[in-house]
Design a protein around this motif. Structure first.
Motif, PDB file in Angstrom:
ATOM      1  N   LEU A 285       1.233  -1.029  -0.056  1.00  0.00           N
ATOM      2  CA  LEU A 285      -0.005   0.266  -0.117  1.00  0.00           C
ATOM      3  C   LEU A 285       0.732   1.244  -0.055  1.00  0.00           C
ATOM      4  O   LEU A 285       0.639   2.267  -0.681  1.00  0.00           O
ATOM      5  CB  LEU A 285      -0.853  -0.301   1.506  1.00  0.00           C
ATOM      6  N   CYS A 286       1.958   1.021   1.019  1.00  0.00           N
ATOM      7  CA  CYS A 286       2.697   2.507   0.691  1.00  0.00           C
ATOM      8  C   CYS A 286       2.931   2.888  -0.704  1.00  0.00           C
ATOM      9  O   CYS A 286       3.986   3.782  -0.846  1.00  0.00           O
ATOM     10  CB  CYS A 286       3.813   2.323   1.753  1.00  0.00           C
ATOM     11  N   GLN A 287       3.877   1.660  -0.906  1.00  0.00           N
ATOM     12  CA  GLN A 287       4.342   2.060  -2.510  1.00  0.00           C
ATOM     13  C   GLN A 287       2.877   2.515  -3.793  1.00  0.00           C
ATOM     14  O   GLN A 287       3.433   3.297  -4.336  1.00  0.00           O
ATOM     15  CB  GLN A 287       4.712   0.159  -3.127  1.00  0.00           C
ATOM     16  N   ARG A 288       1.892   2.166  -3.219  1.00  0.00           N
ATOM     17  CA  ARG A 288       1.051   2.390  -4.039  1.00  0.00           C
ATOM     18  C   ARG A 288       0.832   4.283  -4.124  1.00  0.00           C
ATOM     19  O   ARG A 288       0.329   4.901  -4.515  1.00  0.00           O
ATOM     20  CB  ARG A 288      -0.372   1.102  -3.971  1.00  0.00           C
ATOM     21  N   ILE A 289       0.004   4.597  -2.272  1.00  0.00           N
ATOM     22  CA  ILE A 289       0.496   5.511  -2.222  1.00  0.00           C
ATOM     23  C   ILE A 289       2.032   6.532  -2.593  1.00  0.00           C
ATOM     24  O   ILE A 289       1.342   7.897  -3.056  1.00  0.00           O
ATOM     25  CB  ILE A 289       0.008   5.930  -0.537  1.00  0.00           C
ATOM     26  N   ALA A 290       2.717   6.434  -2.868  1.00  0.00           N
ATOM     27  CA  ALA A 290       4.147   6.773  -3.179  1.00  0.00           C
ATOM     28  C   ALA A 290       3.877   7.270  -4.313  1.00  0.00           C
ATOM     29  O   ALA A 290       4.039   8.452  -5.345  1.00  0.00           O
ATOM     30  CB  ALA A 290       5.138   6.188  -3.109  1.00  0.00           C
ATOM     31  N   SER A 291       3.263   6.014  -5.595  1.00  0.00           N
ATOM     32  CA  SER A 291       2.921   7.019  -6.700  1.00  0.00           C
ATOM     33  C   SER A 291       1.991   8.063  -6.683  1.00  0.00           C
ATOM     34  O   SER A 291       1.957   8.873  -8.585  1.00  0.00           O
ATOM     35  CB  SER A 291       2.577   5.347  -7.935  1.00  0.00           C
ATOM     36  N   TYR A 292       1.241   7.950  -6.193  1.00  0.00           N
ATOM     37  CA  TYR A 292       0.105   9.117  -5.884  1.00  0.00           C
ATOM     38  C   TYR A 292       0.671  10.567  -5.386  1.00  0.00           C
ATOM     39  O   TYR A 292       0.735  11.771  -5.972  1.00  0.00           O
ATOM     40  CB  TYR A 292      -1.601   8.830  -5.321  1.00  0.00           C
ATOM     41  N   CYS A 293       2.134  10.276  -5.049  1.00  0.00           N
ATOM     42  CA  CYS A 293       2.087  11.545  -4.007  1.00  0.00           C
ATOM     43  C   CYS A 293       3.377  11.931  -4.684  1.00  0.00           C
ATOM     44  O   CYS A 293       4.573  12.934  -4.217  1.00  0.00           O
ATOM     45  CB  CYS A 293       2.602  11.404  -2.266  1.00  0.00           C
ATOM     46  N   ASN A 294       4.420  11.295  -5.617  1.00  0.00           N
ATOM     47  CA  ASN A 294       5.174  11.218  -6.845  1.00  0.00           C
ATOM     48  C   ASN A 294       6.224  11.273  -5.113  1.00  0.00           C
ATOM     49  O   ASN A 294       7.435  12.423  -5.368  1.00  0.00           O
ATOM     50  CB  ASN A 294       5.098  12.814  -6.932  1.00  0.00           C
ATOM     51  N   GLU A 295       6.305  10.700  -4.292  1.00  0.00           N
ATOM     52  CA  GLU A 295       7.587  10.486  -3.478  1.00  0.00           C
ATOM     53  C   GLU A 295       7.485   8.911  -4.087  1.00  0.00           C
ATOM     54  O   GLU A 295       7.799   8.419  -5.068  1.00  0.00           O
ATOM     55  CB  GLU A 295       6.684   9.829  -1.830  1.00  0.00           C
ATOM     56  N   ASP A 296       9.804   8.648  -3.451  1.00  0.00           N
ATOM     57  CA  ASP A 296       9.939   7.330  -3.782  1.00  0.00           C
ATOM     58  C   ASP A 296       9.357   6.252  -3.781  1.00  0.00           C
ATOM     59  O   ASP A 296       9.338   5.624  -2.347  1.00  0.00           O
ATOM     60  CB  ASP A 296      11.459   7.280  -2.749  1.00  0.00           C
ATOM     61  N   LYS A 297       9.091   5.212  -4.424  1.00  0.00           N
ATOM     62  CA  LYS A 297       8.344   4.413  -4.458  1.00  0.00           C
ATOM     63  C   LYS A 297       8.798   3.302  -3.920  1.00  0.00           C
ATOM     64  O   LYS A 297       8.577   2.490  -2.899  1.00  0.00           O
ATOM     65  CB  LYS A 297       7.878   3.541  -5.668  1.00  0.00           C
ATOM     66  N   GLY A 298      10.163   3.006  -3.881  1.00  0.00           N
ATOM     67  CA  GLY A 298      10.830   1.676  -3.391  1.00  0.00           C
ATOM     68  C   GLY A 298      11.488   2.135  -1.357  1.00  0.00           C
ATOM     69  O   GLY A 298      10.868   1.360  -0.953  1.00  0.00           O
ATOM     70  N   LEU A 299      11.715   3.573  -1.784  1.00  0.00           N
ATOM     71  CA  LEU A 299      12.150   4.087   0.017  1.00  0.00           C
ATOM     72  C   LEU A 299      10.244   4.011   0.559  1.00  0.00           C
ATOM     73  O   LEU A 299      10.385   3.263   1.986  1.00  0.00           O
ATOM     74  CB  LEU A 299      12.198   5.478  -0.092  1.00  0.00           C
ATOM     75  N   ALA A 300       9.397   4.021   0.113  1.00  0.00           N
ATOM     76  CA  ALA A 300       7.754   4.198   0.969  1.00  0.00           C
ATOM     77  C   ALA A 300       7.853   2.927   0.826  1.00  0.00           C
ATOM     78  O   ALA A 300       7.187   1.361   2.247  1.00  0.00           O
ATOM     79  CB  ALA A 300       7.172   4.174  -0.369  1.00  0.00           C
TER      80      ALA A 300
END
Length: 456
Positions: A285-300
């Motif tokens: 879920l954190c990886q999915r959320i990060a894709s909406y927030c323009n944050e680092d998906k791997g780090l999320a």
């Protein structure tokens, strides 16, 4: 050589004698202090600072924190901490993160806190990850001759009683009272590899393939319906290059290898089975959320995967109390996890320090293991609602993921979070939250199967 070359030459030139303390190889200075078994207040450390005029080393006790206002008042300069990479370049003969507090050996001007000058002995890093050195008071003052002394660190507020421990105090007490587990050797190697920007998929695959169990888990993950890869996957390197990517493989391998530091029962709401299920869902879920927030998906992903390690540490150190906590959790689903932890560990049995909650304790462990700062912060603050501060988005992503999972009965507590408020703070609208929620249902069966395989 057990002592960094320039440091050894400096001591020889000054006629300074010292004692070597061999220790097991560790990942950072915090771990070295623990491995020594010596009191923290016998150690001194270096903090490197920089401004337009150049680099300065501040030498202070290990268990103190620099007061930057005091430093500015003493020097008349607005100094800022040096980055780890810059520091490693200056100390090329030292292992990263093990810079000795002897600026004279490296032609760096030194500021020294007045408390250090009064030490009867001092322990410090020798410049490598497996040896400490000890100087007596006279040798220490000779080594620091020419340094500018003064008040550099944050002082206490008098002798008044304080009811609340700061996280620094919790960290110090944990490290003094309990033998915290070191990061497992394989996890340490994976972490070091990921820090190398030139590391290749082949190097990662070769490291993983030394461990048959880890290899099997990575292959199972790559072949799962989560990715629907149409072809055959015959090696870890193919899993990295064709399906998962370097970061995802490194992160899941790091999580699997790190969990081996803990001996925790499989069953119960807080057991290893539930831990892996919760962690895998939260990471997804954190990886999915990060894709909406323009944050680092791997780090999320890594933040979600490792955010609950504090529970494993509590279970590892205190199996009897952990069993009590597990029983309370199952009997009181409406209670907050933090309140139950205070009930178990805040009752005057000498373990009150653990009543700060598994989140804070996990953050302390992650800092000790030198994991990325967002991972440390996400673990340490995921129980703290209304958090605002450093790496805030990663903390909020973990909190939002946990809130969405609680609605599905996944996690270590079921009392609801304010999901709409968390979503607003991350800039997510109702459509995004609906899409993220649907994605959980689409992969639930695969995540459940992976969790079972990881905990068995």
């Amino acid at each position: 050589m057990a002592v960094a070359a320039r440091l050894a030459r400096f001591f020889a030139r000054k006629g300074i004698s010292f004692t070597e303390w061999p220790i097991d190889q560790v990942i950072n200075l915090d771990a070295a202090v623990i491995a020594s078994g010596q009191p923290q207040d016998d150690f001194i450390r270096a903090t490197l600072l920089i401004d337009i005029k150049g680099v300065v080393m501040a030498v202070h006790r290990f268990d103190s924190a620099l007061d930057m206002d005091a430093v500015q008042q003493l020097t008349g300069r607005r100094l800022q901490p040096l980055t780890a990479r810059q520091g490693n370049r200056l100390f090329a003969d030292c292992d990263p993160g093990f810079q000795p507090p002897m600026g004279g050996a490296y032609d760096i001007p030194v500021l020294v806190d007045e408390d250090v000058l009064g030490c009867s002995r001092a322990l410090m890093t020798s410049g490598n990850d497996h040896t400490l050195i000890e100087l007596d008071g006279g040798a220490l003052r000779l080594a620091l001759a020419g340094a500018r002394g003064g008040h550099l660190v944050i002082r206490g507020q008098g002798d008044g009683e304080r009811d609340v421990l700061t996280l620094e105090e919790v960290a110090n007490k944990l490290q003094k009272l309990y033998r915290l587990p070191p990061m497992p050797a394989l996890a340490l190697k994976i972490l070091k590899l990921t820090a190398n920007t030139e590391a290749t998929a082949r190097e990662l695959a070769e490291l993983i393939e030394f461990d048959p169990s880890l290899t099997a888990q990575i292959m199972r993950y790559a072949r799962s319906a989560l990715f629907n890869y149409p072809g055959q996957i015959n090696s870890v390197q193919e899993a990295v290059t064709r399906v998962l990517g370097f970061d995802r493989v490194a992160h899941i391998a790091l999580g699997i290898a790190s969990v081996r530091a803990f001996d925790v029962p499989r069953h119960g709401m807080l057991g290893m089975d539930s831990f892996w299920r919760h962690s895998l869902y939260c990471a997804f879920l954190c990886q999915r959320i990060a894709s909406y927030c323009n944050e680092d998906k791997g780090l999320a992903y890594l933040c979600g995967l490792l955010h609950n390690f504090g529970l494993l540490l509590v279970g590892h150190l205190f199996p009897s109390e952990f069993e009590d906590l597990n029983t309370l959790r199952e009997a009181n689903p409406e209670a907050s996890m933090h309140s139950l932890e205070q009930q178990v560990f805040g009752a005057g049995h000498g373990q009150e320090v653990l009543a700060v909650g598994h989140g804070a304790i996990g953050g302390i462990l992650h800092r000790l293991w030198q994991l990325p700062d967002p991972v440390v912060k996400a673990a340490g603050m995921h129980q703290q609602s209304g958090y605002h501060g450093e790496h805030e988005h990663y903390v909020l992503m973990v909190q939002l993921a946990n809130g969405l999972l609680k609605e599905r009965g996944i996690g270590d507590e079921f009392n609801p979070d304010d999901v709409p408020a968390l979503a607003r703070l991350l800039g997510l609208d109702d459509n995004a939250i609906s899409a993220i929620g649907t994605s959980i249902d689409d992969v639930a069966a695969e995540l459940d199967a992976l969790a079972v395989s990881l905990s068995s």
